[in-house]
Design a protein around this motif. Structure first.
Motif, PDB file in Angstrom:
ATOM      1  N   PRO A 193      19.650 -10.118  13.762  1.00 39.38           N
ATOM      2  CA  PRO A 193      20.423  -8.916  14.107  1.00 39.38           C
ATOM      3  C   PRO A 193      21.884  -9.213  14.456  1.00 39.38           C
ATOM      4  O   PRO A 193      22.773  -8.419  14.126  1.00 39.38           O
ATOM      5  CB  PRO A 193      19.666  -8.351  15.312  1.00 39.38           C
ATOM      6  CG  PRO A 193      18.269  -8.840  15.160  1.00 39.38           C
ATOM      7  CD  PRO A 193      18.427 -10.223  14.594  1.00 39.38           C
ATOM      8  N   ALA A 194      22.140 -10.337  15.108  1.00 40.35           N
ATOM      9  CA  ALA A 194      23.518 -10.697  15.431  1.00 40.35           C
ATOM     10  C   ALA A 194      24.291 -11.082  14.179  1.00 40.35           C
ATOM     11  O   ALA A 194      25.456 -10.703  14.011  1.00 40.35           O
ATOM     12  CB  ALA A 194      23.535 -11.848  16.443  1.00 40.35           C
ATOM     13  N   LEU A 195      23.648 -11.822  13.274  1.00 38.00           N
ATOM     14  CA  LEU A 195      24.300 -12.173  12.010  1.00 38.00           C
ATOM     15  C   LEU A 195      24.631 -10.921  11.208  1.00 38.00           C
ATOM     16  O   LEU A 195      25.716 -10.804  10.628  1.00 38.00           O
ATOM     17  CB  LEU A 195      23.405 -13.100  11.194  1.00 38.00           C
ATOM     18  CG  LEU A 195      23.135 -14.492  11.768  1.00 38.00           C
ATOM     19  CD1 LEU A 195      22.090 -15.213  10.934  1.00 38.00           C
ATOM     20  CD2 LEU A 195      24.425 -15.314  11.810  1.00 38.00           C
ATOM     21  N   ALA A 196      23.699  -9.978  11.201  1.00 39.13           N
ATOM     22  CA  ALA A 196      23.921  -8.729  10.457  1.00 39.13           C
ATOM     23  C   ALA A 196      25.085  -7.945  11.049  1.00 39.13           C
ATOM     24  O   ALA A 196      25.913  -7.387  10.313  1.00 39.13           O
ATOM     25  CB  ALA A 196      22.650  -7.897  10.458  1.00 39.13           C
ATOM     26  N   ALA A 197      25.163  -7.897  12.365  1.00 37.82           N
ATOM     27  CA  ALA A 197      26.249  -7.167  13.014  1.00 37.82           C
ATOM     28  C   ALA A 197      27.603  -7.770  12.676  1.00 37.82           C
ATOM     29  O   ALA A 197      28.622  -7.065  12.637  1.00 37.82           O
ATOM     30  CB  ALA A 197      26.039  -7.160  14.525  1.00 37.82           C
ATOM     31  N   ALA A 198      27.625  -9.079  12.437  1.00 38.60           N
ATOM     32  CA  ALA A 198      28.874  -9.770  12.098  1.00 38.60           C
ATOM     33  C   ALA A 198      29.131  -9.792  10.601  1.00 38.60           C
ATOM     34  O   ALA A 198      30.150 -10.334  10.154  1.00 38.60           O
ATOM     35  CB  ALA A 198      28.831 -11.196  12.646  1.00 38.60           C
ATOM     36  N   GLY A 199      28.215  -9.236   9.806  1.00 36.45           N
ATOM     37  CA  GLY A 199      28.383  -9.217   8.352  1.00 36.45           C
ATOM     38  C   GLY A 199      28.183 -10.565   7.700  1.00 36.45           C
ATOM     39  O   GLY A 199      28.708 -10.827   6.610  1.00 36.45           O
TER      40      GLY A 199
END
Length: 537
Positions: free
Chosen positions: A156-162
């Motif tokens: 989820p953190a990787l996704a939020a950072a694109g």
């Protein structure tokens, strides 16, 4: 708002003045932030009465010049340490349990932030976010390792950072991916992991300002009166200026602007144009650069590869560009600090520094960390004029059986070339000490204890690492007081003398004569900055 230093008289003290002159003085008078008189109790009491200055009887406590941390990150630490402290958690199960408890405590939409993550838990698996994801299902988790060189993020953190795959960076930063090109969650070096941390919710301006103010007050409580900020940016300087305007700055600081590898000539010119920006208690005009990474991840630059075959790459794709940048800042009259952990990195930085033209009246540059040094590197330091800025307390992560990641990477023989502070001094180089907070504890008493004892303070059974490298009590104090002042060209700091700034640390006993193991528990009676008592124990 116009600011001036405080007025204070201290009597009944034992003074360690760092002047090299014998004296029976027991008292100090400070007016408008500077030492105006050093003398007997009667002399200072009379002068204080004349000017209606408050007098404090110290009852025999020892006064030294104010302690200065030569390598610290208080602005960064104020943000990083707002999360979960993961120090001492050595297994995946322990980490998962801590994250699960924090997940249960946090509001639904909050990120889970953690710091002080150790590499040992991932020794057999590699750093992988999926190992921790179930501890905080659906929540972005962003963690940073204790050395501030590696981050770990869940999906989820990787996704939020694109972040969906690998990327090319200007420096040696890396988004680690698996064989299928999918990010593992490991993010090496700041350019990579800041993609995630910048995507997380940021504190308000007021919260950031107050957090930095409170951080300085924490530092004052352990006797620190100042430090060199090694990750300075425009926001750091703006906050310092605002805190001083509000009368809430309790630290004397030099801000080293962090130069990123990708910064252009225009960026360099902009930083140079701001080099004279300063206040009463803070100044800019200094630069921080990186030449390599750290040993634990194989990114330190070494004369010979480590046990995993790593350690032969610089942080800069073009070492020539590093030299050009150093020359530009040098010619502008700025003070340069270069991170160099590996022995080859130290040697290459020394080569670049040696080619710089003389600058009359200005201090010369430093190298930060110097964790491992060959005999040849020590000799190269001799006569170079370079300041060696080192942190012996980082030995706390070493194991006596060489089972720690640092020692495994280096091998047993080369690990004995670590933290050679005695050899550096004997080579005639100037030595200064610091913490690298929040990498290690900010308490200078702990730092001095490690420099003197080279073992876990207070543990009589602890292994002593390279006992021949131990410093004396006086040397450890000088490396936190006088020598940092000299390294930065300040004749009015690091001493107790007429005309010097009124920055003092008051100890419950003599820090030089006290056994190193007892230092971390020694009371700090007062911390004085610019003639103002900013902490009272």
């Amino acid at each position: 708002m116009e600011h001036s230093g405080g007025d204070l008289a201290l009597i009944g003290a034992t003074l360690r003045s760092n002047t090299g002159e014998a004296s029976d003085a027991t008292a100090i008078l400070i007016r408008a932030g500077r030492i105006e008189l050093v003398g007997t109790d009667a002399e200072i009491a009379d002068a204080a009465a004349q000017f209606a200055i408050p007098t404090r009887d110290l009852g025999g406590a020892t006064v030294t010049p104010g302690l200065f941390d030569s390598h610290t990150h208080p602005h960064w630490a104020a943000s990083v340490t707002a999360g979960l402290d993961l120090g001492g958690l050595e297994t995946i199960d322990e980490l998962r349990a801590a994250l699960a408890a924090e997940h249960a405590r946090l509001p639904e939409d909050a990120w889970l932030r953690g710091w002080n993550l150790e590499y040992e838990a991932f020794e057999h698996t590699g750093l992988r976010g999926d190992l921790l994801a179930d501890a905080a299902p659906g929540r972005p988790v962003a963690l940073i390792c204790y050395d501030l060189h590696t981050g770990l993020a869940t999906a989820p953190a990787l996704a939020a950072a694109g972040i969906t795959g690998s990327r090319n960076f200007d420096d040696a930063s890396e988004i680690v991916v698996d064989e299928a090109g999918v990010p593992t969650g490991e993010l090496r070096e700041p350019t990579a992991y800041n993609l995630v941390f910048d995507a997380a919710p940021q504190p308000s301006h007021d919260d950031a300002r107050d957090g930095l103010r409170d951080m300085f007050r924490r530092l004052a409580a352990v006797g620190l009166t100042g430090g060199a900020i090694m990750d300075g940016k425009d926001a750091t300087v703006d906050l310092l200026e605002e805190l001083e305007e509000r009368g809430e700055l309790d630290h004397r600081l030099t801000v080293h602007h962090w130069h990123a590898v990708g910064d252009t000539d225009a960026d360099v010119a902009r930083v140079i144009s701001e080099k004279d920006r300063s206040g009463r208690l803070w100044q800019t005009g200094a630069i921080k650069l990186f030449s390599d990474g750290v040993i634990d991840t194989g990114t330190a630059w070494l004369h010979e590869p480590d046990s995993c075959g790593d350690g032969r790459a610089a942080f800069w794709p073009s070492w020539e560009r590093y030299g050009d940048v150093v020359r530009a800042y040098h010619d502008a009259g700025m003070l340069i600090a270069t991170h160099a952990v590996g022995d080859f990195a130290v040697s290459r930085v020394l080569d670049v520094y040696a080619a710089l033209p003389a600058r009359d009246g200005l201090p010369f540059h430093s190298i930060e960390h110097l964790e491992v040094l060959s005999d040849g590197d020590v000799e190269q330091l001799r006569g170079s004029g370079v300041t060696a800025s080192m942190q012996p307390l980082h030995m706390q992560w070493r194991s006596s059986d060489h089972s720690d990641t640092w020692a495994k990477r280096l091998g047993e023989d080369r690990s004995h070339t670590g933290y050679r502070v005695r050899d550096v001094l004997d080579a005639g180089a100037r030595l200064v000490l610091g913490s690298d907070w929040p990498v290690a504890q900010y308490d200078p008493r702990v730092g001095m204890a490690w420099a003197r004892g080279r073992h876990t303070p207070g543990d009589a059974s602890a292994n002593v690492f390279e006992p021949s490298q131990r410093l004396s009590g006086e040397e450890a104090l000088l490396a936190y007081t006088l020598w940092p002042a000299q390294a930065r060209g300040h004749a009015d700091r690091g001493v107790i003398a007429i005309g010097a700034v009124g920055d003092l640390t008051v100890w419950g006993a003599d820090p030089v004569a006290t056994d190193a193991d007892a230092l971390p528990e020694m009371p700090i009676v007062l911390t004085v900055v610019d003639g103002r008592i900013v902490h009272e124990g």
